[in-house]
Design an enzyme around this catalytic site. Structure first.
Site, PDB file in Angstrom:
ATOM      1  CB  THR A  96      13.909  13.481  -9.120  1.00 16.28           C
ATOM      2  OG1 THR A  96      15.327  13.513  -9.071  1.00 16.28           O
ATOM      3  CG2 THR A  96      13.367  12.951  -7.869  1.00 16.28           C
TER       4      THR A  96
ATOM      5  CE1 TYR B 128      12.933  16.848  -5.010  1.00 17.81           C
ATOM      6  CE2 TYR B 128      14.931  15.755  -6.096  1.00 17.81           C
ATOM      7  CZ  TYR B 128      13.586  16.673  -5.973  1.00 17.81           C
ATOM      8  OH  TYR B 128      13.213  16.802  -7.349  1.00 17.81           O
TER       9      TYR B 128
HETATM   10  N1  UFG Z   1      27.685  21.308  -7.095  1.00 18.14           N
HETATM   11  C1  UFG Z   1      28.912  22.091  -6.650  1.00 18.14           C
HETATM   12  N2  UFG Z   1      28.809  23.149  -6.072  1.00 18.14           N
HETATM   13  C2  UFG Z   1      27.693  23.985  -6.096  1.00 18.14           C
HETATM   14  C3  UFG Z   1      26.474  23.268  -6.398  1.00 18.14           C
HETATM   15  C4  UFG Z   1      26.621  22.256  -6.767  1.00 18.14           C
HETATM   16  O1  UFG Z   1      29.960  21.268  -6.955  1.00 18.14           O
HETATM   17  O2  UFG Z   1      27.815  25.074  -5.455  1.00 18.14           O
HETATM   18  C5  UFG Z   1      27.797  20.219  -7.819  1.00 18.14           C
HETATM   19  C6  UFG Z   1      26.874  19.125  -6.773  1.00 18.14           C
HETATM   20  O3  UFG Z   1      27.592  18.506  -5.987  1.00 18.14           O
HETATM   21  C7  UFG Z   1      26.396  18.178  -7.881  1.00 18.14           C
HETATM   22  C8  UFG Z   1      26.297  19.105  -9.278  1.00 18.14           C
HETATM   23  O4  UFG Z   1      27.116  20.056  -8.950  1.00 18.14           O
HETATM   24  O5  UFG Z   1      27.403  17.094  -8.052  1.00 18.14           O
HETATM   25  C9  UFG Z   1      24.971  19.387  -9.457  1.00 18.14           C
HETATM   26  O6  UFG Z   1      24.537  19.917  -8.471  1.00 18.14           O
HETATM   27  P1  UFG Z   1      22.862  20.686  -8.468  1.00 18.14           P
HETATM   28  O7  UFG Z   1      22.819  21.176  -6.985  1.00 18.14           O
HETATM   29  O8  UFG Z   1      22.848  21.860  -9.633  1.00 18.14           O
HETATM   30  O9  UFG Z   1      22.002  19.583  -8.725  1.00 18.14           O
HETATM   31  P2  UFG Z   1      21.721  18.161  -8.163  1.00 18.14           P
HETATM   32  O10 UFG Z   1      22.250  17.290  -8.746  1.00 18.14           O
HETATM   33  O11 UFG Z   1      21.987  18.092  -6.395  1.00 18.14           O
HETATM   34  O12 UFG Z   1      19.999  18.319  -8.114  1.00 18.14           O
HETATM   35  C10 UFG Z   1      19.526  18.416  -8.982  1.00 18.14           C
HETATM   36  C11 UFG Z   1      18.008  19.035  -8.578  1.00 18.14           C
HETATM   37  C12 UFG Z   1      17.304  17.863  -7.856  1.00 18.14           C
HETATM   38  C13 UFG Z   1      17.277  16.509  -8.700  1.00 18.14           C
HETATM   39  C14 UFG Z   1      18.694  16.005  -9.011  1.00 18.14           C
HETATM   40  C15 UFG Z   1      18.796  14.817  -9.835  1.00 18.14           C
HETATM   41  O13 UFG Z   1      17.966  19.827  -7.927  1.00 18.14           O
HETATM   42  O14 UFG Z   1      15.865  18.125  -7.771  1.00 18.14           O
HETATM   43  O15 UFG Z   1      19.284  17.195  -9.735  1.00 18.14           O
HETATM   44  O16 UFG Z   1      20.498  14.888  -9.931  1.00 18.14           O
HETATM   45  F1  UFG Z   1      16.794  15.497  -8.103  1.00 18.14           F
END
Ligand code: UFG
Length: 327
Positions: free
Chosen positions: A117, A141
């Site tokens: 990741t 993670y």
């Molecule tokens: N977000 C919101 N509201 C929500 C959910 C997410 O604003 O309800 C935002 C998060 O803060 C982030 C973006 O949307 O800025 C994307 O969030 P996700 O939870 O969809 O994805 P992440 O970036 O946290 O994580 C994903 C995968 C991980 C990976 C990561 C790398 O779940 O496995 O991408 O960026 F490592």
């Protein structure tokens, strides 16, 4: 037919990888404990229900199916959860991978494709994130995935285990044929949560942080379509089969979208209003994660065809409205 052991093959990305493998002429053998995966998602080869913590179950799977390679997807993958309970991540992801790697080596199955990741890079705003960038994870993670990368390098040096490591950016979309898609319980990812809010399955989406140092104050991510992502895995498998060297590849498009941009574009694509509110930052979130590499394109010949917001949201939206997997 050559078999590939796919850990996490009942999950979102693993099940799509199974489909891509089947289309490429392999038999995917899913090894999954079904705690976050779905038996209904295993459509392209046999399912072995087992846990990575169970070395004997792994040894039996290798003996029964004699796979030529492993694709390792099974992992806990929620950034927020990993901040609340880091031990869970070290145990499940790192110890699970150690068992799998040792079982793989013991079985003489030495080609290993690993799902890593961009979270291993951490929060390096302003730095071009390519495969040579320093890895400085800011959540458990990302740390657990970095540890597994190191494990692969060390086992490679002493056992002949060979690897391709893919560092994913944000995976989105669903199988364009509608056979498989994303179903998490609980759901934590931006696009499916937003689609839930559009459909009224939850009252609204909360934007996690609007005071980041970005043009609109929200975090920026690089979204890649799951179908394109798994195509890269088949190319990575063939890379190993051709005897090419251990290699790390970023999988992203190089284009960043803020949370607000995703919301706006999704409203247009679905022709619906997205109900949302603005909330606090989520611990463990990096401000900006965008791939700065074209290595997968130039070396693997990867051609991401559906990794544009329109296809990703439209495919996810179609999947979202179909009946869910049975619980
Ligand atoms: N977000 C919101 N509201 C929500 C959910 C997410 O604003 O309800 C935002 C998060 O803060 C982030 C973006 O949307 O800025 C994307 O969030 P996700 O939870 O969809 O994805 P992440 O970036 O946290 O994580 C994903 C995968 C991980 C990976 C990561 C790398 O779940 O496995 O991408 O960026 F490592």
């Amino acid at each position: 037919m050559e078999r590939v052991l796919v850990t996490g093959g009942a999950g979102y990305i693993g099940s799509n990888a199974c489909k891509a493998l089947a289309q490429a002429g392999y038999e995917p053998v899913t090894f999954d404990n079904l705690t976050t995966g779905w038996a209904d998602a295993v459509k392209f080869g046999p399912l072995v229900q087992g846990d990575l913590a169970d070395r004997a179950a792994l040894d039996t799977a290798f003996a029964d199916y004699q796979p030529v390679a492993v694709m390792h997807f099974a992992a806990l993958s929620q950034v927020g959860e990993s901040m609340k309970d880091p031990g869970l991540y070290w145990r499940a992801n790192v110890l699970g991978a150690l068992n799998l790697i040792e079982a793989s080596v013991a079985a003489g199955c030495l080609d290993f494709v690993f799902s890593s990741t961009c979270a291993t890079y951490g929060d390096q705003d302003g730095v071009v994130l390519d495969e040579n960038s320093p890895q400085m994870p800011i959540n458990a993670y990302g740390s657990s995935k970095r540890a597994i990368e190191e494990m692969l390098i060390q086992f490679g040096a002493s056992t002949g285990l060979r690897h391709v490591i893919f560092r994913y950016f944000n995976v989105a979309g669903a199988d364009p044929d509608g056979e498989i898609g994303e179903q998490h319980e609980p759901e934590t990812h931006l696009i499916p949560l937003m689609l839930d809010a559009i459909e009224g399955k939850r009252p609204e989406l909360t934007i996690f942080g609007t005071d980041y140092d970005t043009p609109d104050g929200t975090c920026i991510r690089d979204y890649v379509h799951v179908t394109d992502l798994v195509d890269a895995h088949v190319l990575g498998l063939n890379w190993l089969k051709e005897g090419k060297p251990n290699r790390v590849f970023n999988l992203g498009t190089g284009q960043g979208f803020s949370v607000r941009e995703v919301i706006t574009q999704s409203g247009t694509i679905t022709n619906k209003q997205v109900p949302y509110s603005e909330g606090d930052r989520r611990p463990g979130d990096a401000v900006r994660l965008v791939s700065g590499s074209t290595r997968a394109e130039t070396e693997l010949g990867w051609r991401p065809a559906r990794s544009n917001m329109k296809d990703m949201v439209a495919d996810a939206w179609r999947w979202h409205q179909a009946p869910p997997y049975a619980k």
